[in-house]
Design a protein around this motif. Sequence first.
Motif, short mmCIF file in Angstrom:
data_model
loop_
_atom_site.label_atom_id
_atom_site.label_comp_id
_atom_site.label_asym_id
_atom_site.label_seq_id
_atom_site.Cartn_x
_atom_site.Cartn_y
_atom_site.Cartn_z
N LYS A 57 0.72 -1.26 0.15
CA LYS A 57 0.11 -0.11 0.11
C LYS A 57 0.99 1.23 0.04
O LYS A 57 0.70 2.34 -0.80
CB LYS A 57 -0.98 0.11 1.36
N GLU A 58 1.89 1.32 0.77
CA GLU A 58 2.73 2.20 0.76
C GLU A 58 3.56 2.80 -0.58
O GLU A 58 3.61 3.68 -1.02
CB GLU A 58 3.96 2.28 1.97
N ALA A 59 3.88 1.43 -1.20
CA ALA A 59 4.51 1.41 -2.40
C ALA A 59 3.69 2.13 -3.35
O ALA A 59 4.14 2.89 -4.42
CB ALA A 59 4.94 0.04 -3.00
N ALA A 60 2.44 2.03 -3.41
CA ALA A 60 1.56 2.67 -4.62
C ALA A 60 1.63 4.24 -4.52
O ALA A 60 1.65 4.84 -5.25
CB ALA A 60 0.02 2.44 -4.14
N VAL A 61 2.07 4.80 -3.13
CA VAL A 61 2.18 6.06 -2.83
C VAL A 61 3.39 6.45 -3.35
O VAL A 61 3.73 7.69 -4.27
CB VAL A 61 2.03 6.42 -1.36
N TYR A 62 4.60 5.81 -2.77
CA TYR A 62 6.02 6.51 -2.97
C TYR A 62 6.43 6.03 -4.65
O TYR A 62 7.26 6.67 -5.13
CB TYR A 62 6.97 6.16 -2.33
N THR A 63 5.61 5.04 -5.35
CA THR A 63 5.97 5.04 -6.69
C THR A 63 4.88 5.97 -7.43
O THR A 63 4.97 5.59 -8.95
CB THR A 63 5.92 3.74 -7.05
N HIS A 64 4.07 6.67 -6.98
CA HIS A 64 3.14 7.52 -7.52
C HIS A 64 2.22 6.68 -8.59
O HIS A 64 1.95 7.17 -9.60
CB HIS A 64 3.87 8.72 -8.33
N GLY A 65 1.65 5.56 -8.02
CA GLY A 65 1.05 4.69 -8.78
C GLY A 65 1.66 3.70 -9.82
O GLY A 65 0.69 3.04 -10.40
N ALA A 66 2.73 3.91 -10.15
CA ALA A 66 3.26 2.84 -10.89
C ALA A 66 3.18 1.46 -10.47
O ALA A 66 3.11 0.53 -11.17
CB ALA A 66 4.64 3.27 -11.26
N PHE A 67 3.62 1.37 -9.15
CA PHE A 67 3.29 -0.04 -8.45
C PHE A 67 1.89 -0.14 -7.64
O PHE A 67 1.87 0.65 -6.75
CB PHE A 67 4.49 -0.21 -7.47
N ASP A 68 1.13 -1.13 -8.38
CA ASP A 68 -0.12 -0.97 -7.31
C ASP A 68 -0.61 -2.09 -7.66
O ASP A 68 -1.18 -2.76 -8.49
CB ASP A 68 -1.18 -0.06 -8.30
N ASP A 89 12.18 -5.31 -5.33
CA ASP A 89 11.40 -5.86 -6.09
C ASP A 89 10.16 -4.92 -6.49
O ASP A 89 9.97 -4.99 -7.57
CB ASP A 89 10.53 -7.24 -5.06
N VAL A 90 9.64 -4.17 -5.68
CA VAL A 90 8.70 -3.13 -6.00
C VAL A 90 9.30 -2.06 -7.16
O VAL A 90 8.58 -1.72 -7.96
CB VAL A 90 8.26 -2.09 -4.66
N TRP A 91 10.55 -1.58 -6.68
CA TRP A 91 10.81 -0.82 -7.50
C TRP A 91 11.38 -1.36 -9.05
O TRP A 91 11.40 -0.38 -10.25
CB TRP A 91 12.38 -0.08 -7.05
N ALA A 92 11.87 -2.64 -9.35
CA ALA A 92 12.03 -2.81 -10.59
C ALA A 92 10.91 -3.03 -11.35
O ALA A 92 10.90 -2.52 -12.25
CB ALA A 92 12.55 -4.44 -10.21
N THR A 93 9.79 -3.50 -10.42
CA THR A 93 8.46 -3.37 -11.28
C THR A 93 7.80 -1.87 -11.73
O THR A 93 7.35 -1.58 -12.99
CB THR A 93 7.31 -4.19 -10.60
N ALA A 94 8.06 -1.08 -10.73
CA ALA A 94 7.62 0.18 -10.66
C ALA A 94 8.26 0.96 -11.95
O ALA A 94 7.93 1.64 -12.80
CB ALA A 94 7.77 1.07 -9.51
#
Length: 344
Positions: A113-124, A292-297
């Motif tokens: 959930k936090e990742a959706a915020v700090y990647t500006h919606g690229a990871f959701d 992992d999150v950032w590679a997807t984002a």
Amino acid sequence: MNRKQLIVLGVCVALCLLVGIGLWQTSHDLRYTRINLVTHPKGIMGTTCTIAAIVDSAERDKAEKAMKNAEDIIRYLEFKLSTWLENSEISRLNHSGKSRLSNSTRNVVNMAKEAAVYTHGAFDATCSPLIRLWREAEEENRVPSPRQIAHAREASNWESFTITKTAMQKNHSTASLDLGGIAKGFAIDKALNMLRQEKIHGGLVDIGGDLACYRKENIEGTWAVGIQDPFGKGTIASLGLRNGAVCTSGNYERFFTIQGKRYSHIIDPRTGYPAEITPSVTVIAPLAAHADVWATALSVTGKDGFDFLPKTIHSMVIEGTKEKPSFHQTPGFRDYLVKPLNTK
Ligand code: AMP
Ligand code: MG
């Protein structure tokens, strides 16, 4: 043997070589011999897995137990988080609208959930209806209509879920969650902690080519990590890491094929269409969950996403095509390259 397995094999050979050197360097100390233990547990997250530990020979039993604990925690997390297993907490939530939450699942869900915020919606992770739509489109061999894509985009978002300490429920029946972009990284971190807890001198956990590792001060050298060439065979770069995680997302291995055209398995939640510009993204971070999150984002945003990267996270994004590739690295990424990038 597929390409990812080849890379894992390459990493293992490099590991053996590095530890071989360590063994030679410390053999004058007669109190102990340093050994390298490696296991390859099967049937984990549908991919390959390697767990490695650098230990003193006198501590072999302790290390083997720690490695088994590392394997067990990965299996436990897969059992809780996978959307491919009917009884996982996430599948129950998706199918019946609510589920009890174990501490681990709650932690991953909150991280996602936090990742959706700090990647500006690229990871959701709530873009699961879109992922399903594109998976079905592949089965039916037809590109989804703009209307279907709009429906799937509106079907689910973080407002559609209520999370409490012990449970999670959907507020709309159409909502669903897919933790496929973070579960592997999270599991790698937890497994590596099992080795750390037992004070193992050095450890590495690799699931499907994503990995995290550490070496205590008394262990010289680095872990060697190869980055696969997204356009051909072999590796395009080699990294040397003492502590941290490396995750790669690419459209060269996992993709949808519809009417002969390849589409990335990573969806841009903002448009509903598969990510297009990035054949390969590698991320180095202190934690595998974040890598992992950032590679997807970054697969979604391309190099423009560098603007949002925290200072502790480094990345290389490869854009373009085999004929006309372009390579983009954050300044910190270069520090990990053991030899210049092979871009020929
Ligand atoms: P990875 O291969 O680690 O980049 O993870 C890709 C997986 O994450 C996919 O197979 C989906 O399950 C999920 N996924 C795809 N697109 C996204 C996205 N934009 N945000 C979060 N998860 C995604
Ligand atoms: Mg990943």
